[in-house]
Design a protein around this motif. Structure first.
Motif, mmCIF file in Angstrom:
data_model
loop_
_atom_site.group_PDB
_atom_site.id
_atom_site.type_symbol
_atom_site.label_atom_id
_atom_site.label_comp_id
_atom_site.label_asym_id
_atom_site.label_seq_id
_atom_site.Cartn_x
_atom_site.Cartn_y
_atom_site.Cartn_z
ATOM 1 N N UNK A 150 0.863 -1.189 0.000
ATOM 2 C CA UNK A 150 0.000 0.000 0.000
ATOM 3 C C UNK A 150 0.895 1.234 0.000
ATOM 4 N N UNK A 151 0.616 2.169 -0.906
ATOM 5 C CA UNK A 151 1.478 3.338 -1.063
ATOM 6 C C UNK A 151 1.090 4.502 -0.159
ATOM 7 N N UNK A 152 -0.193 4.602 0.189
ATOM 8 C CA UNK A 152 -0.654 5.773 0.934
ATOM 9 C C UNK A 152 -1.796 5.362 1.853
ATOM 10 N N UNK A 153 -1.663 5.701 3.161
ATOM 11 C CA UNK A 153 -2.714 5.427 4.136
ATOM 12 C C UNK A 153 -3.188 6.760 4.702
ATOM 13 N N UNK A 154 -4.488 7.018 4.611
ATOM 14 C CA UNK A 154 -5.072 8.277 5.066
ATOM 15 C C UNK A 154 -5.962 8.042 6.279
ATOM 16 N N UNK A 155 -6.136 9.096 7.056
ATOM 17 C CA UNK A 155 -6.975 9.027 8.261
ATOM 18 C C UNK A 155 -8.398 9.454 7.922
ATOM 19 N N UNK A 156 -9.370 8.621 8.308
ATOM 20 C CA UNK A 156 -10.768 8.981 8.143
ATOM 21 C C UNK A 156 -11.409 9.120 9.521
ATOM 22 N N UNK B 246 -14.133 19.895 10.675
ATOM 23 C CA UNK B 246 -13.647 20.508 9.434
ATOM 24 C C UNK B 246 -12.129 20.671 9.475
ATOM 25 N N UNK B 247 -11.605 21.038 10.632
ATOM 26 C CA UNK B 247 -10.163 21.285 10.744
ATOM 27 C C UNK B 247 -9.343 20.012 10.716
ATOM 28 N N UNK B 248 -9.924 18.894 11.143
ATOM 29 C CA UNK B 248 -9.145 17.665 11.268
ATOM 30 C C UNK B 248 -9.493 16.612 10.236
ATOM 31 N N UNK B 249 -10.537 16.814 9.451
ATOM 32 C CA UNK B 249 -10.950 15.788 8.490
ATOM 33 C C UNK B 249 -9.955 15.703 7.335
ATOM 34 N N UNK B 250 -9.447 14.507 7.086
ATOM 35 C CA UNK B 250 -8.541 14.268 5.961
ATOM 36 C C UNK B 250 -9.254 13.581 4.802
ATOM 37 N N UNK B 251 -10.224 12.742 5.112
ATOM 38 C CA UNK B 251 -10.963 11.996 4.086
ATOM 39 C C UNK B 251 -12.453 12.245 4.293
ATOM 40 N N UNK B 252 -13.111 12.742 3.263
ATOM 41 C CA UNK B 252 -14.546 12.989 3.346
ATOM 42 C C UNK B 252 -15.352 11.771 2.926
ATOM 43 N N UNK B 253 -14.791 10.940 2.060
ATOM 44 C CA UNK B 253 -15.492 9.740 1.622
ATOM 45 C C UNK B 253 -14.473 8.718 1.136
ATOM 46 N N UNK B 254 -14.739 7.464 1.464
ATOM 47 C CA UNK B 254 -13.914 6.367 0.962
ATOM 48 C C UNK B 254 -14.776 5.117 0.918
ATOM 49 N N UNK B 255 -14.664 4.364 -0.152
ATOM 50 C CA UNK B 255 -15.417 3.121 -0.247
ATOM 51 C C UNK B 255 -14.884 2.114 0.768
#
Length: 211
Positions: free
Chosen positions: A162-168, A185-194
């Motif tokens: 896996x190349x990139x891991x994001x925080x949801x 709003x200030x801390x959200x990195x991912x708004x949607x992910x399957x």
């Protein structure tokens, strides 16, 4: 014929020059064709071959055995603090009651006042000591858990290429607590992910297995 000879020679020279110019023009390099503009990437497209994943840190903490145990220890320390402070408060109340019933101007008044002041100093010292221990425990717990989470995520990402891991996170805002909106709003990195991108469950399983 003699008169036509100079004319023929001139015509031949002119034709030779014209032919040479035409050949020179044909041999010249043609201008390079203009480069085609880069193809537009559709919104949401990912570079070919890049593997992505997301994790929900809130859920990881909620389901982490290490984090749960550290929070129980924190609550135990806080309960000890409350009991210790209650003990000093009872002592101070008893001493003040005794002080109020003493005849003014006697040695017992000064002695009791000294006891009250000494007990208050002990109260403040105990409070500062235990509060400092609680702060250190909280920081230590957070550091240990997040370092462990980072190690597990890194190992999992390397193992599964896996190349990139994001925080949801949960983006639901309570109507009774609108102040949460600014934090989200200030801390959200991912708004949607399957769902197929979410590796939270796997990270929790490995994290608890290491504990």
């Amino acid at each position: 014929p003699q008169r036509l000879a100079p004319l023929a020679a001139g015509l031949l020279a002119a034709m030779t020059l014209a032919l040479g110019a035409a050949r020179a023009q044909e041999g010249a390099e043609a201008p390079a064709p203009a480069e085609a503009p880069p193809a537009e990437v559709a919104p949401g497209a990912v570079a070919e071959g890049v593997r992505l994943a997301v994790v929900d840190l809130d859920k990881i903490l909620e389901q982490s055995d290490r984090w749960s145990d550290s929070q129980e220890e924190l609550l135990r320390r806080q309960e000890n603090l409350r009991r210790t402070l209650d003990k000093y408060e009872r002592q101070v109340r008893l001493l003040r009651s005794e002080y109020d019933n003493l005849p003014p101007g006697t040695e017992m008044v000064a002695e009791t006042r000294g006891k009250i002041e000494a007990t208050l100093r002990e109260y403040q010292a105990a409070k500062q000591k235990i509060e400092g221990e609680i702060r250190e425990l909280r920081v230590e717990s957070l550091s240990e858990v997040f370092n462990q989470i980072n190690d597990v995520i890194t190992a999992y990402a390397n193992e599964h290429q896996i190349d990139l891991v994001l925080k949801k996170q949960d983006l639901t805002v309570s109507a009774t607590q609108p102040a949460e909106l600014g934090v989200i709003v200030a801390t959200a990195d991912v708004l949607f992910a399957r769902e197929r991108f979410d590796i939270t469950r796997e990270i929790v399983r490995e994290l608890n297995a290491r504990y």
